[in-house]
Structures are given as structure tokens and as C-alpha cells.
Enzyme design. Structure first.
Site, PDB file in Angstrom:
ATOM      1  N   ASP A  70       0.937  -1.117  -0.044  1.00 45.35           N
ATOM      2  CA  ASP A  70      -0.005   0.146  -0.009  1.00 45.35           C
ATOM      3  C   ASP A  70       1.043   1.313   0.068  1.00 45.35           C
ATOM      4  O   ASP A  70       1.914   0.979  -0.476  1.00 45.35           O
ATOM      5  CB  ASP A  70      -1.005  -0.167   1.188  1.00 45.35           C
ATOM      6  CG  ASP A  70      -2.268   0.432   0.822  1.00 45.35           C
ATOM      7  OD1 ASP A  70      -2.592   1.886   0.822  1.00 45.35           O
ATOM      8  OD2 ASP A  70      -3.315  -0.256   0.791  1.00 45.35           O
ATOM      9  N   SER A 115     -11.173  -0.564  -0.583  1.00 44.96           N
ATOM     10  CA  SER A 115     -10.045  -0.673   0.055  1.00 44.96           C
ATOM     11  C   SER A 115     -10.147  -1.084   1.588  1.00 44.96           C
ATOM     12  O   SER A 115      -9.276  -1.781   2.082  1.00 44.96           O
ATOM     13  CB  SER A 115      -9.173   0.552   0.046  1.00 44.96           C
ATOM     14  OG  SER A 115      -8.663   0.760  -1.467  1.00 44.96           O
ATOM     15  N   HIS A 157      -3.754   6.143   3.916  1.00 40.99           N
ATOM     16  CA  HIS A 157      -4.442   5.043   3.158  1.00 40.99           C
ATOM     17  C   HIS A 157      -4.065   3.547   3.750  1.00 40.99           C
ATOM     18  O   HIS A 157      -4.743   2.863   4.335  1.00 40.99           O
ATOM     19  CB  HIS A 157      -4.470   5.111   1.682  1.00 40.99           C
ATOM     20  CG  HIS A 157      -5.119   4.027   1.193  1.00 40.99           C
ATOM     21  ND1 HIS A 157      -4.695   2.618   0.618  1.00 40.99           N
ATOM     22  CD2 HIS A 157      -6.547   3.971   0.575  1.00 40.99           C
ATOM     23  CE1 HIS A 157      -5.371   2.015   0.113  1.00 40.99           C
ATOM     24  NE2 HIS A 157      -6.836   2.828  -0.009  1.00 40.99           N
TER      25      HIS A 157
END
Length: 424
Positions: free
Chosen positions: A162, A357, A205
Site C-alpha cells: 500500500d 480498500s 490509506h
């Protein structure tokens, strides 16, 4: 360790918070315009291949017997006279992937510091350590799942490929693999630290994704691998290298909360390699509200290539209705509640994100829970059982416009999944 101490939601905007939190400087590796996956033999050397293609070796196979694959960065496409076999598979490299697919998952509110975190995330009152997630975890049966899988994923490594994570966040104490295994393929070093600005782009994220895995499987180890930049985008070469590296480091589950509108045959090939080794790959379906899945989630239909080890994941809301952003397709295998999922955020914060996600790491964590226990089914059947044991989101006409396009049955049910797969 002390449990999380909840605090009031921040009333100031995240951008205002930046006044006391300066922008993290961004480092970045050299980014070739193209990448080639070229077949090499034991008689080849990195220098000879680099010279032949006029490029830079990005990765070289170790202990190669027969024909193996090397990744080579190229400034331009090889001349046609070189020949396809000699040049290998050549693809555009830069910014092909992004967090969540064609659109980065969206961040919502934030609240302040975590004081600590516990490997047993349930207080004696039954409240979860991150109370905002209580409805989500009730929906998928997480508290009962933890009692059914008391090892909580111990002994299982989950690679989070990621935007990196906040390595200093107190929530991740004792939850990461040894620092010697960490890797940053975006910054070309061994420190996969989130970089960027609070509230901007894809910053946070990966920290959120890793934190969701940690909440689902608190005793599993997280291997942080950075391939996405602060804007949430990343390159083919980085994703491909990270997948192979994760498997080499002993990861049993790989979470890919990222995707591309176009298939990368290079990434497809490395996924084929690691799934052949029994590594599970969980991929988010994308956030464009389209009747198609982003790649590599769309590859999950190729069961002949990947066995049952690749799983595609979409998102629903707390009413089990399709999330407005989630991609959908008859090939989608399962969905999870991917809206306003609270998890660690850089600078010691907790923040809520929405996107496929966020649903994907719920499945990665669920697989880790099962793998930490004694299985009563073959390992190759785990993702199939997870999809088949899901809650029926089509019952009584719900999601009528998306019939059979939100998974085999629908939304993950960890209790039923563990009943079907582990010895109780």
C-alpha cells in the site's frame, strides 16, 4: 498495554490540523517509463541483460534453475529489432495503480491520539477499542469470531502492499514484522513510512488498511510494504516486486487495496507465481461504481490460473446495500462493510475511510484468523468457503439492481466462515 482511550471527534478540519503537523517530505525511487519482465537463465547475468535491453535491473531471481523472470526498467520501449522474446513483456510503468482502483478511497472524520492498543481489543464491557466500529464488527460477527479463533491469527504474516504505514503509531506496537523485513519500493529504501500531508490524497490509506487487518486478526503480524505515493498512485514495477518479496518473506496473506483499470500481465504473472506457492491474495474491486472490477481483482475469475487463492472484494453499507461507490460484477466473490471504517491514521490519530480498500483487509484478516487455527478443510478451499458462507444480501429483493453481482452470496460472515473451516 493499555486499551484505546476514546476522545471526542475533532471539530476542526483535517487540513487545519496540518498547522501543527508539517508536511512529511516525500522520497521517491527512480521511475522508469516502462518495465520489462524478461525470461533469464542461469547463464545470464544482470549486467548482460541490462546491456542487451538498455535498461536497469529492478529485480533478479535467486537460485534460478531453468527459465526465470527478471524485471528491467526501461526509459523507452525496446527497438522492434530486439525481438519480443528477447525483450520480454514490456508495459508502461508509471502511475498504473491507485489505492482502491480508479479512485482513491475517501477519508472522513478524525479524532485524536491513541494512547495504546491491546491484542485483545474487547473491553470487559464488550465494547471494542475503537467504538466507532462497533456496528461494523457486530455486522460481521467479529467478537464471536475472536472467541472461536482464540489464537487471533498468531503465527500468520499479512503483507499490506500500500502507501506504507505510520511506523511510529502506538497502535502498531508489537503488530509489525521485524524491521529487517520492511521494504519501500516507492522510496527505494527499507522504511515504508507514510509520507504526505494530513487530509490530502492517499496519505494514511495504508495505515488505515493495516489497522483494519490488525483489528480483525490482532495477533497476526503485519509486513508493511510501500508501493503507493502520497497521491495514492504507484507503478507496475513496485507492485510486482512487492508481491514477490512478500511471498519470499513468508507472508501467508497479501492484501492489495489497490487496482488499475487495465490489466498488467506482469502483475498477473507474479500473482500466479505466489498463489501457486499457497499464498492468499485479497484484492479490492474498485470504487468507480462500474459493472466491472479493477485489476487484479478481476483476475479472480481465472481459477485455473490462481486456484482458489485470489479473492475479489466489494463494499456494502451497514444495511447490506451496495455502497454507492463500489464496483460490481457477476464475477465479484464477496463484499464487506466498507463505509466509515475507523482505523489508525498517521500522527497517532484514528480516522474513518470509505472504499472497497477498507472491505478487502477484513477478508485478509479473516483468512489470518482461520489460518491461525487448526483447519478442517484444505487450504485451497478457504476463500471459496468464505464466499459461500457469506450473508445473503439478495434476500427479500434487496440489491435487486445488482442481483448476483455482489458476491456468491454477499457480505462476509466471520462466524459462519470459521464454523465451516476451523476445528471448534
Amino acid at each position: 498495554m493499555k486499551p484505546l482511550i476514546p476522545t471526542a471527534l475533532l471539530t476542526a478540519s483535517l487540513l487545519a490540523a496540518c498547522s501543527s503537523n508539517p508536511v512529511t517530505p516525500v522520497t521517491q525511487a527512480a521511475r522508469p517509463a516502462f518495465v520489462s519482465a524478461v525470461q533469464v537463465t542461469a547463464s545470464d547475468t544482470p549486467a548482460s541483460v541490462a546491456q542487451r535491453l538498455g535498461g536497469t535491473i529492478l529485480s533478479w531471481p535467486t537460485d534460478c534453475t531453468g527459465s526465470c523472470t527478471a524485471l528491467v526498467g526501461l526509459a523507452e520501449r525496446p527497438a522492434a529489432t530486439l525481438g519480443a522474446q528477447s525483450a520480454g513483456t514490456v508495459e508502461a510503468n508509471r502511475d498504473v495503480f491507485s489505492g482502491g482502483g480508479s479512485m482513491t478511497a475517501v477519508m472522513g472524520g478524525s479524532r485524536s491520539y491513541i494512547i495504546g492498543y491491546s491484542q485483545t481489543p474487547w473491553r470487559s464491557s464488550g465494547e471494542h477499542a475503537i467504538p466507532e466500529n462497533a456496528p461494523l464488527w457486530q455486522k460481521i460477527g467479529l467478537e464471536q469470531a475472536h472467541s472461536m479463533a482464540p489464537k487471533l491469527g498468531a503465527g500468520v504474516t499479512v503483507a499490506v502492499i500500500d502507501s506504507g504505514i505510520d511506523l511510529t503509531h502506538p497502535a502498531f506496537q508489537d503488530s509489525l514484522t521485524d524491521a529487517s523485513s520492511w521494504k519501500d519500493f516507492y522510496g527505494a529504501d527499507n522504511l515504508p513510512q507514510e509520507e504526505g500531508e494530513i487530509g490530502v490524497g492517499g496519505y494514511g490509506h495504508g495505515t488505515n488498511v493495516a489497522g483494519i487487518v490488525m483489528q480483525i486478526a490482532p495477533a497476526a503480524k503485519i509486513l508493511p510494504l510501500r508501493v503507493l505515493g502520497p497521491d495514492g498512485s504507484g507503478d507496475v514495477a513496485g507492485v510486482a516486486q512487492a508481491i514477490l518479496y512478500a511471498a519470499d518473506q513468508g507472508a501467508k496473506v497479501i492484501n492489495l487495496s489497490l487496482g488499475s483499470d487495465e490489466n498488467s500481465s506482469i502483475v498477473e504473472d507474479v500473482i500466479r507465481q505466489v498463489t501457486a506457492r499457497g499464498v492468499y491474495v485479497v484484492a479490492s474491486a474498485g470504487n468507480a461504481n462500474q459493472n466491472s472490477l479493477s485489476y487484479p481483482a478481476a483476475l479472480a475469475t481465472k481459477k485455473g490460473s490462481f486456484g482458489e487463492y485470489l479473492l475479489s472484494v466489494g463494499s456494502t453499507d451497514l444495511s447490506d446495500l451496495k455502497s454507492s461507490f463500489s464496483n460490481y460484477a457477476t464475477s465479484l466473490e464477496i463484499v464487506g462493510p466498507g463505509e466509515n471504517v475507523y482505523s489508525p491514521y498517521p500522527d497517532g490519530r484514528v480516522a474513518g475511510w470509505s472504499g472497497t480498500s477498507m472491505a478487502a483487509p477484513m477478508m485478509a484478516g479473516g483468512l489470518a484468523l482461520a489460518l491461525g487455527q487448526r483447519l478442517k478443510v484444505s487450504g485451497k478451499d478457504l476463500t471459496k468457503k468464505m464466499a459461500e458462507s457469506a450473508f445473503d444480501v439478495y434476500n427479500n429483493g434487496a440489491n435487486e439492481a445488482y442481483k448476483d453481482m455482489l458476491g456468491v452470496k454477499g457480505r462476509v460472515d466471520l462466524v459462519e466462515f470459521l464454523k465451516d473451516t476451523t476445528q471448534q
